[in-house]
Design a protein around this motif. Structure first.
Motif, PDB file in Angstrom:
ATOM      1  N   GLU A   1       0.812  -1.215   0.000  1.00 38.10           N
ATOM      2  CA  GLU A   1       0.000   0.000   0.000  1.00 38.10           C
ATOM      3  C   GLU A   1       0.851   1.273   0.000  1.00 38.10           C
ATOM      4  N   LEU A   2       2.146   1.153   0.279  1.00 43.81           N
ATOM      5  CA  LEU A   2       3.035   2.316   0.247  1.00 43.81           C
ATOM      6  C   LEU A   2       3.740   2.490  -1.103  1.00 43.81           C
ATOM      7  N   THR A   3       3.516   1.578  -2.027  1.00 44.12           N
ATOM      8  CA  THR A   3       4.270   1.583  -3.285  1.00 44.12           C
ATOM      9  C   THR A   3       4.072   2.863  -4.086  1.00 44.12           C
ATOM     10  N   PHE A   4       2.845   3.327  -4.260  1.00 39.22           N
ATOM     11  CA  PHE A   4       2.608   4.522  -5.072  1.00 39.22           C
ATOM     12  C   PHE A   4       3.341   5.730  -4.498  1.00 39.22           C
ATOM     13  N   GLU A   5       3.187   5.968  -3.198  1.00 40.78           N
ATOM     14  CA  GLU A   5       3.823   7.118  -2.564  1.00 40.78           C
ATOM     15  C   GLU A   5       5.346   6.980  -2.566  1.00 40.78           C
ATOM     16  N   ALA A   6       5.844   5.775  -2.273  1.00 44.77           N
ATOM     17  CA  ALA A   6       7.296   5.564  -2.251  1.00 44.77           C
ATOM     18  C   ALA A   6       7.900   5.733  -3.644  1.00 44.77           C
ATOM     19  N   ASP A   7       7.202   5.273  -4.676  1.00 43.98           N
ATOM     20  CA  ASP A   7       7.675   5.483  -6.054  1.00 43.98           C
ATOM     21  C   ASP A   7       7.758   6.973  -6.371  1.00 43.98           C
ATOM     22  N   LEU A   8       6.742   7.723  -5.977  1.00 46.91           N
ATOM     23  CA  LEU A   8       6.738   9.162  -6.217  1.00 46.91           C
ATOM     24  C   LEU A   8       7.907   9.830  -5.495  1.00 46.91           C
ATOM     25  N   VAL A   9       8.118   9.476  -4.234  1.00 47.44           N
ATOM     26  CA  VAL A   9       9.185  10.077  -3.441  1.00 47.44           C
ATOM     27  C   VAL A   9      10.549   9.740  -4.027  1.00 47.44           C
ATOM     28  N   VAL A  10      10.818   8.477  -4.307  1.00 48.30           N
ATOM     29  CA  VAL A  10      12.143   8.108  -4.809  1.00 48.30           C
ATOM     30  C   VAL A  10      12.381   8.693  -6.201  1.00 48.30           C
ATOM     31  N   THR A  11      11.334   8.807  -7.002  1.00 46.84           N
ATOM     32  CA  THR A  11      11.472   9.428  -8.321  1.00 46.84           C
ATOM     33  C   THR A  11      11.918  10.878  -8.176  1.00 46.84           C
ATOM     34  N   GLU A  12      11.273  11.622  -7.300  1.00 44.36           N
ATOM     35  CA  GLU A  12      11.624  13.029  -7.104  1.00 44.36           C
ATOM     36  C   GLU A  12      13.017  13.185  -6.500  1.00 44.36           C
ATOM     37  N   LEU A  13      13.358  12.359  -5.509  1.00 38.04           N
ATOM     38  CA  LEU A  13      14.668  12.477  -4.869  1.00 38.04           C
ATOM     39  C   LEU A  13      15.797  12.152  -5.843  1.00 38.04           C
ATOM     40  N   VAL A  14      15.644  11.092  -6.624  1.00 38.55           N
ATOM     41  CA  VAL A  14      16.686  10.717  -7.583  1.00 38.55           C
ATOM     42  C   VAL A  14      16.766  11.746  -8.715  1.00 38.55           C
ATOM     43  N   ALA A  15      15.628  12.213  -9.188  1.00 42.97           N
ATOM     44  CA  ALA A  15      15.636  13.225 -10.252  1.00 42.97           C
ATOM     45  C   ALA A  15      16.311  14.507  -9.770  1.00 42.97           C
ATOM     46  N   ASN A  16      16.036  14.928  -8.526  1.00 50.09           N
ATOM     47  CA  ASN A  16      16.698  16.116  -7.978  1.00 50.09           C
ATOM     48  C   ASN A  16      18.205  15.918  -7.866  1.00 50.09           C
ATOM     49  N   ALA A  17      18.627  14.752  -7.382  1.00 50.99           N
ATOM     50  CA  ALA A  17      20.059  14.476  -7.264  1.00 50.99           C
ATOM     51  C   ALA A  17      20.717  14.441  -8.641  1.00 50.99           C
ATOM     52  N   ALA A  18      20.061  13.842  -9.615  1.00 52.49           N
ATOM     53  CA  ALA A  18      20.623  13.772 -10.967  1.00 52.49           C
ATOM     54  C   ALA A  18      20.768  15.166 -11.571  1.00 52.49           C
ATOM     55  N   ALA A  19      19.822  16.045 -11.286  1.00 50.93           N
ATOM     56  CA  ALA A  19      19.833  17.375 -11.885  1.00 50.93           C
ATOM     57  C   ALA A  19      20.733  18.370 -11.146  1.00 50.93           C
TER      58      ALA A  19
END
Length: 171
Positions: free
Chosen positions: A77-95
């Protein structure tokens, strides 16, 4: 009577058999060969960490780490939120970060709570939420993390920083 549990089915294209790649094989010109495996925590706290290249393409592998870990911990049940969070954190670090790699960690903080964290080698730049105009293409990531997570924050480390968010499943 045959034991069907031992039977496996494989399909192969006709033609010459290809050699399996080895560690000594060179990647194609202009590409780097990066392999990564999730490592369990050595502290006794359930956690998995994966070191990834600091590239936008690492988002897919970070999401896979999060999805597999949450499934193993029976917290789908945490998958959607965790995917959103990790996507944003990794995208910010990459940029915005520096250095060739980032480290993605998912930690089980409690029976229904997890922490998703990304560590990069940019100790100086601490992310701060900003307000984005209606037509801005960027600037909403931390606002999404703040709205989705129970809490989030940053920690300065020697020569690095960690940005994290905690998520909690409903009882």
């Amino acid at each position: 009577m045959a034991d069907h549990r031992l039977l496996t089915c494989t399909s192969r294209r006709p033609g010459p058999r290809r050699r399996r790649p080895t560690a000594h094989d060179q990647p194609p010109t202009g590409r780097s060969l990066v392999t990564a495996a999730a490592q369990p925590s050595a502290t006794g706290v359930p956690a998995y960490t994966q070191v990834l290249p600091r590239l936008p393409q690492s988002v897919r592998r970070a999401r896979s780490l999060v999805e597999i870990t949450l499934a193993a911990w029976h917290l789908p049940e945490l998958t959607f939120e965790a995917d959103l969070v990790v996507t944003e954190l990794v995208a910010n670090a990459a940029a915005h970060a520096v250095g060739p790699t980032i480290s993605v960690t998912i930690t089980r903080c409690g029976p229904r709570r997890v922490r998703v964290a990304v560590v990069d080698q940019d100790e100086a730049a601490v992310p701060t939420p900003r307000s984005a105009d209606a037509w801005d293409e960027h600037g909403r990531g931390l606002a999404l993390i703040e709205a989705t997570s129970r809490r989030w924050g940053t920690e300065r480390l020697p020569s690095a920083k960690r940005v994290w968010a905690e998520l909690e499943a409903e009882p």
